[in-house]
Design an enzyme around this catalytic site. Structure first.
Site, PDB file in Angstrom:
ATOM      1  CE  LYS A  94       2.432  27.483  10.431  1.00 37.60           C
ATOM      2  NZ  LYS A  94       3.463  28.125  11.269  1.00 37.60           N
TER       3      LYS A  94
ATOM      4  CB  SER B 245       6.450  29.069   8.787  1.00 42.47           C
ATOM      5  OG  SER B 245       5.893  28.885  10.073  1.00 42.47           O
TER       6      SER B 245
ATOM      7  CB  SER C 238       6.059  31.272  12.266  1.00 43.91           C
ATOM      8  OG  SER C 238       7.174  30.874  11.509  1.00 43.91           O
TER       9      SER C 238
HETATM   10  N1  GLN Z   1      11.481  31.963  10.191  1.00 40.36           N
HETATM   11  C1  GLN Z   1      11.947  31.216  11.310  1.00 40.36           C
HETATM   12  C2  GLN Z   1      12.515  29.899  10.842  1.00 40.36           C
HETATM   13  O1  GLN Z   1      12.680  29.757   9.690  1.00 40.36           O
HETATM   14  C3  GLN Z   1      10.830  31.008  12.297  1.00 40.36           C
HETATM   15  C4  GLN Z   1       9.849  29.997  11.870  1.00 40.36           C
HETATM   16  C5  GLN Z   1       8.753  29.781  12.853  1.00 40.36           C
HETATM   17  O2  GLN Z   1       8.526  30.609  13.750  1.00 40.36           O
HETATM   18  N2  GLN Z   1       8.097  28.666  12.714  1.00 40.36           N
HETATM   19  O3  GLN Z   1      12.809  29.021  11.569  1.00 40.36           O
END
Ligand code: GLN
Length: 498
Positions: free
Chosen positions: A80, A155, A179
């Site tokens: 990532k 994400s 995420s």
């Molecule tokens: N979707 C969640 C957010 O927008 C979690 C994102 C994540 O785990 N980095 O914050």
């Protein structure tokens, strides 16, 4: 598709490498070719073929020389794009960091190198990991390999899509509120968020430091265990990493769980849950019952406050973490900082430079979170918002502690719906934020969570089953998940890609 890459896992590739049926270089070339063919998915934002092939050749040479090799020697791992890899672009999906090349490796990257992994491409992600769809990336969205009109989750959408589309056998992502688990669910693969403190966060570009954890994506639990094993452990560069022995997750995986009590939390089957997702999860409960599990109803009464608490705590921490990107030392620097609005001419030029750099460098979602977080922490409001959210966080943790007195894992859906259409929720933020209703509580409580494939909808979209366990119980979590994996073949399904 090159036959070399058909239905492979990291473990099966490692065997072939050890048996000299394939070289690390051949393997890397095959994956590089496939990345070229499937460029349209936009899973990778950076691929340095020369560097990858050099690394693969070096491992081949070590193997030929009979040197002792790590458990991933020659296996490509996708990364990532918020994990620092020395001298490679690490953009975090943001214009702010488009030219950033870290001078050092993240600890997990160092550990992967020690394990002999070939560091493959950097994968696409929501900007600064804020999102559930990979649509907020500066590099444009990633497409879901099962249906290219849909999101791959977020994400860590690029890391999930890369594994689902066989662009890498395994990958690393990060999980602050879901995420890893949510993209794993909607891409039909395994995703594991470890206990807070299990894996060092050194070199992970921070979003919300008290919630972030790095973890693996894989096709099956063997590979997930292999990767978790490689990256876990205390690190003196991260004071929150915990000094506890790392169990042999791989060796213990096929041992029968010592106890198989499964909790079903009624709060995980509420409003907004897609009927096909619910049916697949209920079927998973039956699979466990047949395998001899004791199924118990449990309650996590504060689950509904998870999203509101998360959307105060995470933005609060992000507003502080992202303060460093002001164009002086870190991040994009605007060229034009002349006054644009009345009154700005009175500001010091340095301040105007910072304002202009942040205005240009960050996208809309990141700005929204910084403003939300700054507000929630501001004098006079912190008691109403931030401190209140911390109390809720404590209650959520207490819920889990109480539930885990009676059960070994808690089971439910990972995501309330299968992958939604690209663009569908970009304008409806509440709908976007609700993608994480079942995942944020594990981050708030610091406990590990796993998503495993448990079905396909009628239209062929993957469904994920979430299993949550007490802190540092990854070993039993993996073994309990293995019971399900052995009884089903959802983890063997792969999307058809032309
Ligand atoms: N979707 C969640 C957010 O927008 C979690 C994102 C994540 O785990 N980095 O914050």
């Amino acid at each position: 598709m090159n036959d070399l890459l058909k239905n492979v896992t990291a473990a099966s590739l490692f065997k072939k490498l050890e048996a000299r049926e394939v070289s690390a270089e051949e393997l890397a070339r095959a994956y590089l070719d496939r990345a070229e063919t499937l460029k349209r998915l936009n899973a990778y934002v950076h691929l340095d073929a020369d560097r990858i092939l050099d690394q693969a050749r070096a491992i081949d040479a070590d193997r030929a020389a009979g040197k002792p090799l790590g458990p991933l020697a020659g296996v490509p791992v996708a990364i990532k794009d918020l994990l620092c890899v020395e001298k490679e672009p690490t953009t975090c999906g943001s214009r702010m960091l488009k030219d950033f090349r870290p001078p050092y490796d993240a600890t997990v990257i160092k550990k992967l190198r020690e394990a002999g992994a070939v560091l493959f491409g950097k994968t696409n992600m929501d900007e600064f990991a804020m999102g559930s769809s990979t649509e907020t990336s500066f590099h444009g969205p990633t497409l879901n390999p099962w249906d290219e009109t849909r999101i791959p989750g977020g994400s860590s959408g690029g890391s999930a899509a890369a594994v689902a589309a066989d662009l890498a056998p395994v990958s690393l992502g990060s999980d602050t509120g879901g995420s890893i688990r949510q993209p794993a669910a909607v891409c039909g693969i395994v995703g594991l968020k470890p206990t807070y403190g299990r894996v060092s966060r050194f070199g992970l570009i921070a979003f919300a430091s008290s919630l972030d954890q790095i973890g693996p994506f894989a096709h099956d639990l063997t590979d997930a265990a292999l990767l978790l094993q490689a990256i876990s452990g205390r690190d003196e560069n991260d004071a929150t990493s915990v000094d506890r022995p790392v169990p042999d997750y791989v060796a213990s995986l096929d041992r029968k769980p010592d106890s198989l009590r499964i909790g079903v939390a009624r709060e995980f089957f509420g409003e907004g849950l897609d009927p096909e997702v619910e049916a697949a999860v209920r079927e998973a409960i039956r699979v466990y019952e047949k395998a001899g599990a004791t199924i118990k109803d449990v309650s996590l009464p504060h689950t509904r406050y998870g999203i509101p608490a998360y959307y105060v705590v995470a933005p609060a921490e992000c507003s502080s973490n992202l303060a460093r990107y002001d164009g002086t030392i870190f991040g994009h620097r605007a060229l034009d900082w002349s006054p644009k609005h009345p009154g700005e001419e009175e500001l010091h030029p340095l301040v105007r430079m910072m304002m202009a750099s942040r205005a240009e460098g960050f996208g809309a979602e990141v700005k929204r979170r910084i403003m939300l977080g700054t507000f929630a922490l501001s004098a006079g409001y912190a008691d109403q918002y931030y401190n209140q959210a911390l109390k809720v966080r404590r209650l959520i943790r207490d819920d889990f502690d109480a539930a885990f007195k009676d059960v070994d894992v808690i089971l439910g859906p990972t995501s309330p719906t299968p992958a939604f259409k690209l663009g569908e929720r970009s304008k409806d933020l509440l709908a976007m934020y609700l993608s994480d209703v079942y995942t944020t509580t594990a981050n708030l409580a610091g406990i590990p969570g796993l998503s495993v494939p448990c079905g396909l909808t009628k239209s062929g979209l993957p469904i994920g089953l979430q299993l949550l366990a007490p802190a540092f119980a990854e070993e039993s979590l993996l073994r309990i998940a293995r019971v399900f994996e052995r009884e089903t073949d959802w983890h063997l399904k792969r999307p058809e890609l032309s």
